[in-house]
Design a protein around this motif. Structure first.
Motif, PDB file in Angstrom:
ATOM      1  N   ILE A 118       0.868  -1.168   0.000  1.00 13.60           N
ATOM      2  CA  ILE A 118       0.000   0.000   0.000  1.00 13.60           C
ATOM      3  C   ILE A 118       0.906   1.219   0.000  1.00 13.60           C
ATOM      4  N   VAL A 119       0.582   2.177  -0.862  1.00 11.60           N
ATOM      5  CA  VAL A 119       1.341   3.424  -0.933  1.00 11.60           C
ATOM      6  C   VAL A 119       0.436   4.546  -0.446  1.00 11.60           C
ATOM      7  N   LEU A 120       0.895   5.292   0.548  1.00 14.07           N
ATOM      8  CA  LEU A 120       0.132   6.418   1.071  1.00 14.07           C
ATOM      9  C   LEU A 120       0.558   7.699   0.360  1.00 14.07           C
ATOM     10  N   LEU A 121      -0.305   8.718   0.435  1.00 18.75           N
ATOM     11  CA  LEU A 121      -0.006  10.003  -0.209  1.00 18.75           C
ATOM     12  C   LEU A 121       1.280  10.636   0.315  1.00 18.75           C
ATOM     13  N   ASN A 122       1.612  10.379   1.588  1.00 22.07           N
ATOM     14  CA  ASN A 122       2.827  10.979   2.162  1.00 22.07           C
ATOM     15  C   ASN A 122       4.098  10.227   1.759  1.00 22.07           C
ATOM     16  N   GLY A 123       3.950   9.186   0.928  1.00 21.25           N
ATOM     17  CA  GLY A 123       5.115   8.452   0.444  1.00 21.25           C
ATOM     18  C   GLY A 123       5.424   7.175   1.213  1.00 21.25           C
ATOM     19  N   THR A 124       4.750   6.935   2.313  1.00 22.30           N
ATOM     20  CA  THR A 124       4.985   5.723   3.099  1.00 22.30           C
ATOM     21  C   THR A 124       4.531   4.504   2.303  1.00 22.30           C
ATOM     22  N   ILE A 125       5.351   3.478   2.301  1.00 23.40           N
ATOM     23  CA  ILE A 125       5.028   2.220   1.629  1.00 23.40           C
ATOM     24  C   ILE A 125       4.941   1.135   2.694  1.00 23.40           C
ATOM     25  N   VAL A 126       3.817   0.411   2.690  1.00 22.75           N
ATOM     26  CA  VAL A 126       3.586  -0.643   3.674  1.00 22.75           C
ATOM     27  C   VAL A 126       3.378  -1.957   2.926  1.00 22.75           C
ATOM     28  N   LYS A 127       4.199  -2.944   3.252  1.00 26.52           N
ATOM     29  CA  LYS A 127       4.000  -4.269   2.667  1.00 26.52           C
ATOM     30  C   LYS A 127       2.738  -4.885   3.265  1.00 26.52           C
ATOM     31  N   ILE A 128       1.885  -5.420   2.419  1.00 32.01           N
ATOM     32  CA  ILE A 128       0.618  -6.001   2.879  1.00 32.01           C
ATOM     33  C   ILE A 128       0.872  -7.154   3.843  1.00 32.01           C
ATOM     34  N   SER A 129       1.918  -7.912   3.621  1.00 32.65           N
ATOM     35  CA  SER A 129       2.222  -9.055   4.499  1.00 32.65           C
ATOM     36  C   SER A 129       2.621  -8.624   5.914  1.00 32.65           C
ATOM     37  N   ASP A 130       2.994  -7.343   6.084  1.00 33.54           N
ATOM     38  CA  ASP A 130       3.392  -6.842   7.399  1.00 33.54           C
ATOM     39  C   ASP A 130       2.236  -6.209   8.182  1.00 33.54           C
ATOM     40  N   ILE A 131       1.082  -6.063   7.545  1.00 32.77           N
ATOM     41  CA  ILE A 131      -0.062  -5.418   8.201  1.00 32.77           C
ATOM     42  C   ILE A 131      -0.686  -6.373   9.206  1.00 32.77           C
ATOM     43  N   CYS A 132      -0.924  -5.858  10.418  1.00 27.81           N
ATOM     44  CA  CYS A 132      -1.634  -6.679  11.407  1.00 27.81           C
ATOM     45  C   CYS A 132      -3.027  -6.103  11.694  1.00 27.81           C
ATOM     46  N   GLN A 133      -3.234  -4.822  11.335  1.00 30.54           N
ATOM     47  CA  GLN A 133      -4.549  -4.214  11.539  1.00 30.54           C
ATOM     48  C   GLN A 133      -4.686  -3.028  10.598  1.00 30.54           C
ATOM     49  N   ILE A 134      -5.880  -2.865  10.060  1.00 29.19           N
ATOM     50  CA  ILE A 134      -6.156  -1.729   9.191  1.00 29.19           C
ATOM     51  C   ILE A 134      -7.568  -1.238   9.471  1.00 29.19           C
ATOM     52  N   GLU A 135      -7.691   0.063   9.646  1.00 31.04           N
ATOM     53  CA  GLU A 135      -8.997   0.684   9.861  1.00 31.04           C
ATOM     54  C   GLU A 135      -9.206   1.727   8.784  1.00 31.04           C
ATOM     55  N   ILE A 136     -10.372   1.705   8.167  1.00 34.25           N
ATOM     56  CA  ILE A 136     -10.708   2.710   7.165  1.00 34.25           C
ATOM     57  C   ILE A 136     -11.464   3.812   7.879  1.00 34.25           C
ATOM     58  N   LEU A 137     -10.930   5.020   7.840  1.00 36.79           N
ATOM     59  CA  LEU A 137     -11.471   6.134   8.619  1.00 36.79           C
ATOM     60  C   LEU A 137     -12.404   7.043   7.855  1.00 36.79           C
ATOM     61  N   SER A 138     -12.443   6.926   6.524  1.00 37.65           N
ATOM     62  CA  SER A 138     -13.296   7.807   5.732  1.00 37.65           C
ATOM     63  C   SER A 138     -14.743   7.691   6.207  1.00 37.65           C
ATOM     64  N   SER A 139     -15.497   8.788   6.129  1.00 40.56           N
ATOM     65  CA  SER A 139     -16.850   8.834   6.695  1.00 40.56           C
ATOM     66  C   SER A 139     -17.899   8.144   5.844  1.00 40.56           C
ATOM     67  N   SER A 140     -17.591   7.835   4.595  1.00 40.07           N
ATOM     68  CA  SER A 140     -18.576   7.200   3.720  1.00 40.07           C
ATOM     69  C   SER A 140     -18.964   5.822   4.276  1.00 40.07           C
ATOM     70  N   ASN A 141     -20.243   5.508   4.249  1.00 42.30           N
ATOM     71  CA  ASN A 141     -20.721   4.199   4.748  1.00 42.30           C
ATOM     72  C   ASN A 141     -20.148   3.040   3.935  1.00 42.30           C
ATOM     73  N   GLU A 142     -19.796   3.312   2.700  1.00 41.98           N
ATOM     74  CA  GLU A 142     -19.262   2.275   1.843  1.00 41.98           C
ATOM     75  C   GLU A 142     -17.953   1.715   2.383  1.00 41.98           C
ATOM     76  N   TYR A 143     -17.197   2.528   3.152  1.00 45.52           N
ATOM     77  CA  TYR A 143     -15.896   2.080   3.652  1.00 45.52           C
ATOM     78  C   TYR A 143     -16.005   1.273   4.924  1.00 45.52           C
ATOM     79  N   ASN A 144     -17.037   1.414   5.672  1.00 45.22           N
ATOM     80  CA  ASN A 144     -17.146   0.729   6.967  1.00 45.22           C
ATOM     81  C   ASN A 144     -17.639  -0.683   6.768  1.00 45.22           C
ATOM     82  N   GLY A 145     -17.016  -1.632   7.478  1.00 47.85           N
ATOM     83  CA  GLY A 145     -17.542  -2.980   7.360  1.00 47.85           C
ATOM     84  C   GLY A 145     -16.578  -4.025   7.546  1.00 47.85           C
TER      85      GLY A 145
END
Length: 145
Positions: A118-145
């Motif tokens: 995953i590439v963030l706008l600030n340039g940070t690159i995160v390997k998907i295999s290293d992710i242990c938790q992800i939360e989608i913060l956008s307010s749209s209902n489509e993102y929650n779930g």
């Protein structure tokens, strides 16, 4: 041999010569010359490094992995909106075994399925295999779930 013992008898008890050209240095000033000397160069740094703690990477179970995969699919569907996320991921230590977990919040620029990152706008690159938790913060209902 006896001759060597008496070799310096004529000057051994004489006072130290004093000149105006080279005045005698004070004891404290002489001691300061040797203060930077460290007999065990790097010893302190090694102790500090040995005390530094690292964490072992956690292996996610199937249900945790499924939650992350679902959220990644949501991100892919809504990537044009640059959704804001909070990701907790593992960074391996470059010196010792293990590493540490970091939590970062930012907007997603791209989910690279080929490189599995995953590439963030600030340039940070995160390997998907290293992710242990992800939360989608956008307010749209489509993102929650």
């Amino acid at each position: 041999m006896k001759k060597d013992i008496h070799r310096y008898e004529d000057i051994i008890n004489m006072p130290r010569p004093v000149t105006k050209k080279h005045p005698q240095m004070a004891r404290q000033a002489r001691a300061i010359q040797f203060a930077p000397f460290a007999a065990l160069t790097g010893h302190k740094e090694r102790i500090v490094e040995a005390e530094r703690l690292t964490t072992q990477k956690k292996e996610l179970d199937a249900s945790q992995q499924e939650i992350i995969n679902r959220k990644l699919q949501q991100l892919l569907r809504n990537i044009d909106d640059c959704p804001e996320v909070t990701i907790t991921y593992f960074i391996a230590d470059l010196i010792k075994t293990g590493g540490k977990y970091i939590t970062i919040t930012g907007q997603v620029k791209k989910v690279d399925s080929c490189e599995k990152r995953i590439v963030l706008l600030n340039g940070t690159i995160v390997k998907i295999s290293d992710i242990c938790q992800i939360e989608i913060l956008s307010s749209s209902n489509e993102y929650n779930g």
